[in-house]
Design a protein around this motif. Structure first.
Motif, short mmCIF file in Angstrom:
data_model
loop_
_atom_site.label_atom_id
_atom_site.label_comp_id
_atom_site.label_asym_id
_atom_site.label_seq_id
_atom_site.Cartn_x
_atom_site.Cartn_y
_atom_site.Cartn_z
N VAL A 68 7.98 54.09 18.74
CA VAL A 68 8.21 55.04 17.65
C VAL A 68 9.10 54.33 16.63
O VAL A 68 10.25 53.98 16.92
CB VAL A 68 8.88 56.33 18.17
N ILE A 69 8.54 54.12 15.43
CA ILE A 69 9.21 53.37 14.37
C ILE A 69 9.49 54.28 13.18
O ILE A 69 8.58 54.96 12.71
CB ILE A 69 8.30 52.19 13.89
N LEU A 70 10.74 54.27 12.71
CA LEU A 70 11.08 54.98 11.47
C LEU A 70 10.54 54.18 10.30
O LEU A 70 10.92 53.02 10.12
CB LEU A 70 12.60 55.11 11.32
N LYS A 71 9.65 54.77 9.52
CA LYS A 71 9.03 54.06 8.39
C LYS A 71 10.05 53.52 7.39
O LYS A 71 9.98 52.37 6.98
CB LYS A 71 8.07 54.99 7.63
N THR A 72 10.99 54.37 7.00
CA THR A 72 11.92 54.00 5.93
C THR A 72 12.77 52.80 6.28
O THR A 72 13.11 51.99 5.42
CB THR A 72 12.86 55.17 5.56
N GLU A 73 13.12 52.66 7.57
CA GLU A 73 13.99 51.57 7.98
C GLU A 73 13.26 50.50 8.79
O GLU A 73 13.87 49.50 9.17
CB GLU A 73 15.15 52.13 8.83
N ASN A 74 11.97 50.73 9.08
CA ASN A 74 11.19 49.85 9.95
C ASN A 74 11.98 49.56 11.23
O ASN A 74 12.15 48.43 11.65
CB ASN A 74 10.81 48.55 9.24
N LYS A 75 12.49 50.64 11.86
CA LYS A 75 13.37 50.51 13.01
C LYS A 75 12.80 51.25 14.22
O LYS A 75 12.38 52.41 14.10
CB LYS A 75 14.73 51.09 12.64
N LEU A 76 12.80 50.57 15.37
CA LEU A 76 12.39 51.19 16.63
C LEU A 76 13.44 52.21 17.04
O LEU A 76 14.63 51.88 17.10
CB LEU A 76 12.25 50.11 17.72
N VAL A 77 12.99 53.46 17.30
CA VAL A 77 13.94 54.51 17.67
C VAL A 77 13.63 55.15 19.02
O VAL A 77 14.43 55.95 19.52
CB VAL A 77 14.03 55.61 16.58
N GLY A 78 12.47 54.81 19.61
CA GLY A 78 12.12 55.41 20.90
C GLY A 78 10.70 55.08 21.29
O GLY A 78 10.06 54.19 20.73
N THR A 79 10.21 55.84 22.27
CA THR A 79 8.86 55.63 22.77
C THR A 79 8.18 56.97 23.00
O THR A 79 8.85 57.97 23.30
CB THR A 79 8.87 54.79 24.06
N MET A 80 6.87 56.98 22.86
CA MET A 80 6.06 58.16 23.16
C MET A 80 4.80 57.65 23.86
O MET A 80 4.03 56.89 23.27
CB MET A 80 5.70 58.90 21.87
N THR A 81 4.64 58.02 25.11
CA THR A 81 3.55 57.51 25.93
C THR A 81 2.68 58.65 26.41
O THR A 81 3.18 59.74 26.70
CB THR A 81 4.13 56.77 27.17
N ILE A 82 1.38 58.40 26.50
CA ILE A 82 0.51 59.32 27.21
C ILE A 82 -0.15 58.53 28.34
O ILE A 82 -0.76 57.50 28.11
CB ILE A 82 -0.50 60.04 26.28
N ARG A 83 0.10 58.99 29.57
CA ARG A 83 -0.47 58.38 30.78
C ARG A 83 -1.71 59.18 31.14
O ARG A 83 -1.64 60.41 31.24
CB ARG A 83 0.52 58.42 31.93
N VAL A 84 -2.82 58.49 31.39
CA VAL A 84 -4.10 59.17 31.61
C VAL A 84 -4.46 59.21 33.08
O VAL A 84 -4.43 58.19 33.77
CB VAL A 84 -5.21 58.47 30.79
N ASP A 85 -4.81 60.40 33.54
CA ASP A 85 -5.37 60.62 34.87
C ASP A 85 -6.86 60.83 34.64
O ASP A 85 -7.30 61.92 34.28
CB ASP A 85 -4.71 61.85 35.50
#
Length: 177
Positions: A68-85
């Motif tokens: 998860v990247i903030l566009k304005t600062e081009n900075k990594l701020v976290g993660t968002m994952t979807i794990r598939v079953d």
């Protein structure tokens, strides 16, 4: 390879190994670890190994971890994952946002986008999320994107010598939108 997803404020893109040191700093925060399933301490080796596993997970369609990247600062701020079953055609949302970015709607914006990706691109029937019961902020995020509280798994995980309850949230494709 996994494409990037864009929102008004965010770019959700595949991780690069060069993100490892920032992941280690953000995910290494003890306060974050207290309400998530992240290991603590979170070492640079854990970050590098986790990122190195992504290409195979995505290639096999087993998980789609987005930086998860903030566009304005081009900075990594976290993660968002979807794990598939694949067997049950459902996806599990798993995420964390660095502490200094809490309360800014970032998790909601990213989760909504990955939920759309799950139902649209992946054609999933159901998306669900396990959340430590004491993590009220994550419960609010799930409700904001349309997931409903389905129940509590009592003392479901052992975390630092203490059993913790886990709330389950979910939504079916037919109830989405």
């Amino acid at each position: 390879m996994l494409q990037s997803l864009n929102t008004e404020r965010l770019v959700l893109r595949p991780y690069e190994l060069s993100d490892a040191s920032k992941v280690q700093v953000l995910a290494g925060d003890k306060e974050l670890a207290e309400t998530t399933f992240l290991p603590h301490p979170y070492t640079i080796e854990l970050a590098e190994n986790w990122i190195s596993s992504h290409s195979q997970l995505m290639k096999n369609g087993n998980a789609f971890p987005f930086a998860v990247i903030l566009k304005t600062e081009n900075k990594l701020v976290g993660t968002m994952t979807i794990r598939v079953d694949k067997l049950h055609n459902k996806g599990e949302l798993a995420y964390w946002i660095g502490k200094e970015y809490w309360g800014k709607g970032i998790a909601t914006e990213a989760a909504k986008t990955v939920l759309e990706f799950g139902f649209g691109e992946l054609g999933l029937n159901r998306v669900w999320a396990p959340i430590m019961s004491k993590n009220k902020a994550s419960s609010k995020v799930m409700e904001k994107i349309g997931l409903k509280y389905e129940g509590t798994l009592k003392q479901d995980i052992l975390r630092w010598g203490k059993y913790e309850d886990v709330d389950v949230y979910g939504i079916l494709k037919e109830d989405y939108k």
